[in-house]
Write an enzyme that holds these catalytic residues in place. Structure first.
Site, PDB file in Angstrom:
ATOM      1  N   HIS A 146       0.754  -1.151  -0.022  1.00  0.00           N
ATOM      2  CA  HIS A 146       0.104  -0.190  -0.150  1.00  0.00           C
ATOM      3  C   HIS A 146       0.747   1.327  -0.057  1.00  0.00           C
ATOM      4  CE1 HIS A 146      -3.240  -2.928   1.172  1.00  0.00           C
ATOM      5  NE2 HIS A 146      -4.138  -1.955   0.989  1.00  0.00           N
ATOM      6  N   HIS A 197       1.046  -3.872   9.206  1.00  0.00           N
ATOM      7  CA  HIS A 197       2.556  -3.871   8.942  1.00  0.00           C
ATOM      8  C   HIS A 197       3.195  -3.362  10.217  1.00  0.00           C
ATOM      9  CE1 HIS A 197       2.682  -4.956   4.710  1.00  0.00           C
ATOM     10  NE2 HIS A 197       1.714  -4.159   4.597  1.00  0.00           N
TER      11      HIS A 197
END
Length: 407
Positions: A146, A197
């Site tokens: 992303h 993450h």
């Protein structure tokens, strides 16, 4: 003509040579043994920061960061790019499509080479609001896709707008850069807040994204010139796309990353072959553009109403055709095949774990060590053809329908 064939042949041979050398030298496990411990250590040491950020848990933040992640996800870009083509901004659309395919390939290669874990859950709270997020959670962590995609695509969009407007206003440039930086920061913070993450993944995505964007801004005009007016474009890109199915590392454990690469690899082939064939009819620089020239909003809405069902039908037909043709071809060539998803009747007797590992293993390795494999997973070919057909319809079939309907 001769010089074009020489550099195209040299490029393909160079990639093939790299694949053979990497396979022979067993390069992926060696790189992983060097990189994975370091990254895993930083994932663990980054957990306290993740928990500290998640202390600000709130339903609004859950919804905000989940929605923001969806807006910059691969499925969103996949849905958005056809609309960009149909709005008349063909150069921007094809550049962002190819850049997206490039980012997806390099990012997923790094993920599967390093095979670094995501933050441990628990103690980290992981929020997966959509099916796409659940699939993303099955991938490895470094780098954050992303973050990488947002850096590249928003950065390139800013470059395109400033170049197209030819505006030298320093305040406008600063404002655009500030918006891009704000978006990238929110995406990175959101991926940490959602527990998807670690900070090292975000930093890795930012670094890789900046490197890819810098490289793309150097070559994008040459790439676009080749796509719209080059020689042997469709043949070269078809060969390149096929080779890139082989040029992929084997992950430590199966993940969906290779499936994403296969899909966007097919998209790139469909876009390039379609644009190269129909550039003078539908994609030249003088076509009507939304918000700028003769293309009105009602006309664009009509294009959406016609185009979206058409490409969905083409996607379904391409998949059905591939499911029929590929097994026939494989049987004719006496190639043993299996299907873990698309064709239940070909779901072989091998256990699921072995099937997954076969599906994820590098394709050159499959061919090179053919005698040691039971069968090939035909799903990769089906997925590749399915998305290539869909992308071709976006830039060739659907614009032809628009022309017939005077849209």
């Amino acid at each position: 003509m001769e010089s074009t064939a020489v550099w195209q042949g040299a490029t393909l041979c160079g990639i093939l040579t790299w694949i053979l050398m990497a396979s022979y030298l067993n390069l992926t496990p060696k790189l992983r043994s060097l990189l994975q411990p370091w990254v895993a250590h930083h994932v663990i040491t980054g957990t306290p920061l993740i928990l500290q950020i998640q202390n600000y848990q709130h339903r609004f933040l859950d919804a905000f960061f989940s929605a923001l992640s969806c807006v910059v996800s691969v499925p969103f870009y996949t849905a958005f790019l056809p609309l960009l083509f149909w709005s008349g901004h063909g150069k921007l659309a094809r550049q962002m499509t190819l850049l997206m395919a490039f980012c997806d390939y390099l990012g997923n290669c790094i993920k599967d080479v390093v095979s670094a874990p995501r933050p441990s859950c628990p103690p980290v709270r992981r929020i997966t609001a959509t099916r796409d997020e659940e699939d993303n959670a099955l991938e490895y962590g470094l780098p954050s896709s992303h973050t990488l995609n947002t850096v590249c695509l928003s950065g390139y969009l800013l470059h395109y707008i400033l170049s197209y407007a030819q505006n030298e206003d320093a305040y406008l440039k600063f404002g655009g850069l500030a918006l891009v930086c704000l978006l990238v920061s929110l995406i990175g913070l959101g991926r940490i807040y959602l527990g998807m993450h670690s900070p090292v993944d975000i930093i890795g995505g930012l670094a890789v994204g900046l490197l890819i964007l810098s490289f793309w801004l150097t070559v994008h005009e040459h790439v676009d010139s080749f796509v719209v007016s080059g020689q042997n474009v469709a043949t070269f890109w078809a060969a390149l796309s096929f080779i890139l199915l082989f040029a992929y590392p084997t992950p430590e454990c199966p993940t969906p990353s290779f499936e994403y690469h296969t899909a966007f690899n097919g998209v790139a082939l469909g876009i390039v072959s379609g644009v190269q064939q129909t550039y003078q009819q539908f994609h030249h620089e003088a076509v009507p553009r939304l918000f700028i020239s003769e293309l009105t909003v009602p006309c664009f809405m009509g294009r959406m109403l016609v185009g979206i069902p058409t490409i969905l039908i083409v996607k379904f037909c391409s998949k059905a055709l591939a499911k029929w043709i590929l097994p026939v071809v494989a049987n004719a060539l006496s190639i043993p095949i299996k299907s873990s998803t698309y064709i239940p009747t070909l779901n072989g007797s091998s256990n699921g774990k072995k099937s997954d590992r076969l599906k994820q293993s590098g394709y050159l390795q499959k061919l090179y060590l053919f005698s040691g494999q039971d069968s090939f997973d035909v799903d990769t070919g089906i997925r590749f053809i399915q998305y290539a057909g869909l992308a071709w319809s976006v830039v060739d079939l659907v614009p032809s329908v628009f022309s017939l309907l005077s849209l």
